[in-house]
Design an enzyme around this catalytic site. Structure first.
Site, mmCIF file in Angstrom:
data_model
loop_
_atom_site.group_PDB
_atom_site.id
_atom_site.type_symbol
_atom_site.label_atom_id
_atom_site.label_comp_id
_atom_site.label_asym_id
_atom_site.label_seq_id
_atom_site.Cartn_x
_atom_site.Cartn_y
_atom_site.Cartn_z
ATOM 1 N N CYS A 1 0.840 -1.206 0.000
ATOM 2 C CA CYS A 1 0.000 0.000 0.000
ATOM 3 C C CYS A 1 0.869 1.248 0.000
ATOM 4 O O CYS A 1 0.887 2.000 0.980
ATOM 5 C CB CYS A 1 -0.921 -0.023 1.210
ATOM 6 N N TYR B 1 21.865 -6.467 -0.942
ATOM 7 C CA TYR B 1 21.034 -5.456 -0.269
ATOM 8 C C TYR B 1 19.549 -5.578 -0.608
ATOM 9 O O TYR B 1 18.822 -4.588 -0.591
ATOM 10 C CB TYR B 1 21.549 -4.038 -0.564
HETATM 11 N N1 PLP Z 1 32.680 -1.769 4.120
HETATM 12 C C1 PLP Z 1 31.934 -0.869 4.791
HETATM 13 C C2 PLP Z 1 32.508 -0.232 5.997
HETATM 14 C C3 PLP Z 1 30.668 -0.538 4.356
HETATM 15 O O1 PLP Z 1 29.938 0.365 5.022
HETATM 16 C C4 PLP Z 1 30.138 -1.174 3.198
HETATM 17 C C5 PLP Z 1 28.806 -0.840 2.686
HETATM 18 O O2 PLP Z 1 28.068 -0.061 3.184
HETATM 19 C C6 PLP Z 1 30.932 -2.116 2.544
HETATM 20 C C7 PLP Z 1 32.204 -2.393 3.021
HETATM 21 C C8 PLP Z 1 30.454 -2.848 1.331
HETATM 22 O O3 PLP Z 1 30.135 -2.006 0.295
HETATM 23 P P1 PLP Z 1 29.729 -2.631 -1.134
HETATM 24 O O4 PLP Z 1 28.686 -3.640 -0.887
HETATM 25 O O5 PLP Z 1 29.240 -1.472 -1.899
HETATM 26 O O6 PLP Z 1 30.971 -3.252 -1.683
#
Ligand code: PLP
Length: 472
Positions: free
Chosen positions: A393, A423
């Site tokens: 919604c 993610y």
């Molecule tokens: N390392 C740190 C401290 C992070 O905050 C993040 C993502 O937020 C990553 C590594 C991994 O980033 P990515 O998934 O963009 O490689």
């Protein structure tokens, strides 16, 4: 500040996608290598057909291609090993578990030679439950609690990335009580921030993580005073979904400056430059191959060290998205379709699927762009401009903002959205009481559940007001 430094643009405003030549085509750099269509046009991943996946596990469904995760993990380790060796040092690669964490994925990446980064007690426990070597874990977070740090020290987490003066004292006291010497990295804000393909370089960053560069020497001096902590080096993460070397090089220049200063008073054996390597979500994305990124970043750090006449330290990296992103696909079933006039005689076909922002929050959170393809069949119907939306919604409940699908897309069709490995599962919610989907791993023609899907009963079970006998 580098000439390339300029404000990062917002995600480009989503324009109706250019009409594709073939609305059934699977773009190589977006889909896992195993994605293919059979002689009837049905999609298979890891040798398992979409209809079989739907019949066995239901939809919506997260599908993870094990071979694809392993390939990205292996290539990343090899790329950084090779780049580091070319400059007479070595590199560690940690998988950033926040991208998508479950025990099976931890086993795959550790098998392939990666360590694992965690940033909460829960993530730490998943890594431990998978049998990861604690010495090869890194523990992040701006607000690690006493109990989280206790557990990290107790199990022997290899590196704690300290984020504040309070945490230094908290961790030192805990390590002291355990009779341990805890290795730490100090997280700093290099002032370089990248969010997509451009980066912004400033003197200070107004954000919650880490130490300002000018506060770092005092923090390191304090760590060095404490017998229960061992200073390893600096840590910096400049952002996510980055395609080029420039932002990393700018950040490295600043970090090496500080690193050189810290060498005057003691050893600094390690430097961690974080993650953030971009992937292709749509045809508009053309990420730099990992070998080129690794070679470019390591060369930039090596050059900065050479200029200052200091040895190149061991390097560490922590990619998440680039290890798992392309390996994931979300499978949905189409429930309704509805043409909507969008002006000047143009129409957009709204295609509603049985999931949405609860299984993929990224479009709503970040304006992230995805694509979709029919998975149960191909069709030579003329392509229609579509927006794939979820069942929630919320008018912002969009899965794919703009793409083309065969115009005869209809209820009962299966739709696959690629590049959902990072993610999506980890940011999932139960908004509107939609149970979170299962995760199924596919490989060599076999599919198996690696994370059980939630049921309505699971959701009701948490509600203390539901009759006790029902919850018994
Ligand atoms: N390392 C740190 C401290 C992070 O905050 C993040 C993502 O937020 C990553 C590594 C991994 O980033 P990515 O998934 O963009 O490689």
């Amino acid at each position: 500040m580098s000439a390339a430094a300029q404000p990062a643009p917002a995600q480009p405003a989503a324009q109706p996608a250019a009409q594709p030549v073939d609305a059934n085509a699977l773009l190589d750099r977006v889909w896992p290598a195993s994605a293919q269509r059979d002689e009837h046009g049905a999609l298979s991943i890891g040798g398992v057909g979409a209809a079989e996946l739907r019949d066995t596990f239901g939809t919506p469904l997260y599908i993870v291609d094990e071979a694809e995760v392993r390939t990205h993990a292996r290539r990343t380790v090899a790329a950084f090993d090779e780049a580091a060796a070319a400059h007479g040092t070595s590199a560690r690669v940690y998988y950033a578990g926040k991208a998508f964490l479950c025990t099976e994925v931890v086993r795959w990446v550790t098998d392939e030679g990666l360590g694992v980064d965690v940033c909460s007690l829960g993530e730490l426990e998943v890594a431990l439950a998978a049998g990861a070597d604690p010495a090869r874990l890194g523990f992040h977070g701006n607000n690690k609690s006493t109990s989280e740090l206790e557990r990290a020290v107790e199990v022997g987490v290899g590196t704690v990335i300290v984020d504040s003066p309070i945490e230094i004292e908290r961790l030192a006291a805990i390590a002291d009580r355990h009779g341990a010497v805890q290795p730490v990295l100090l997280r700093v804000n290099s002032g370089v921030h990248a969010e997509t393909h451009e980066f912004l370089a400033t003197a200070h960053e107004d954000q919650k993580f880490g130490f300002a560069m000018d506060a770092a020497p005092a923090a390191v001096a304090r760590i060095r005073e404490l017998d229960s902590l061992r200073f390893l080096g600096l840590h910096c993460h400049i952002g996510s979904q980055i395609f080029g070397v420039a932002g990393f090089a700018e950040s490295a220049a600043r970090l090496v400056d500080l690193h050189a200063q810290l060498l005057h008073d003691g050893p600094v054996p390690l430097m961690n430059l974080g993650g953030g390597f971009g992937i292709a979500y749509t045809a508009a994305d053309d990420p730099t191959p990992i070998d080129d990124l690794a070679a470019g970043i390591v060369a930039a750090v090596a050059q900065e060290c050479e200029v200052r006449g200091i040895p190149l330290p061991e390097l560490a990296f922590e990619p998440g998205r680039s290890i798992v992103g392309q390996a994931g696909i979300t499978l949905y079933e189409v429930g309704t379709t509805k043409p909507v006039t969008i002006g000047e005689g143009a129409q957009r076909l709204y295609v509603s699927v049985d999931g949405g922002m609860s299984d993929n929050a990224r479009p709503a959170l970040y304006g992230a762009q995805y694509t979709a393809r029919l998975a149960s069949r191909v069709s030579d119907a003329a392509p229609a401009l579509v927006r794939v939306v979820g069942s929630h919604c919320e008018s912002g409940d969009i899965v794919v903002e703009n793409d083309h699908l065969p115009g005869d897309v209809a209820p009962g069709d299966l739709l696959a959205v690629p590049a959902t490995g990072a993610y999506c599962f980890s940011l999932a919610s139960t908004y509107n009481y939609l149970p979170r989907p299962a995760v199924v791993a596919v490989r060599d023609g076999h599919a198996r559940v690696i994370v059980r899907g939630e049921t309505i009963a699971d959701l009701l079970h948490r509600d203390a007001g539901v009759a006790e006998e029902r919850n018994a």
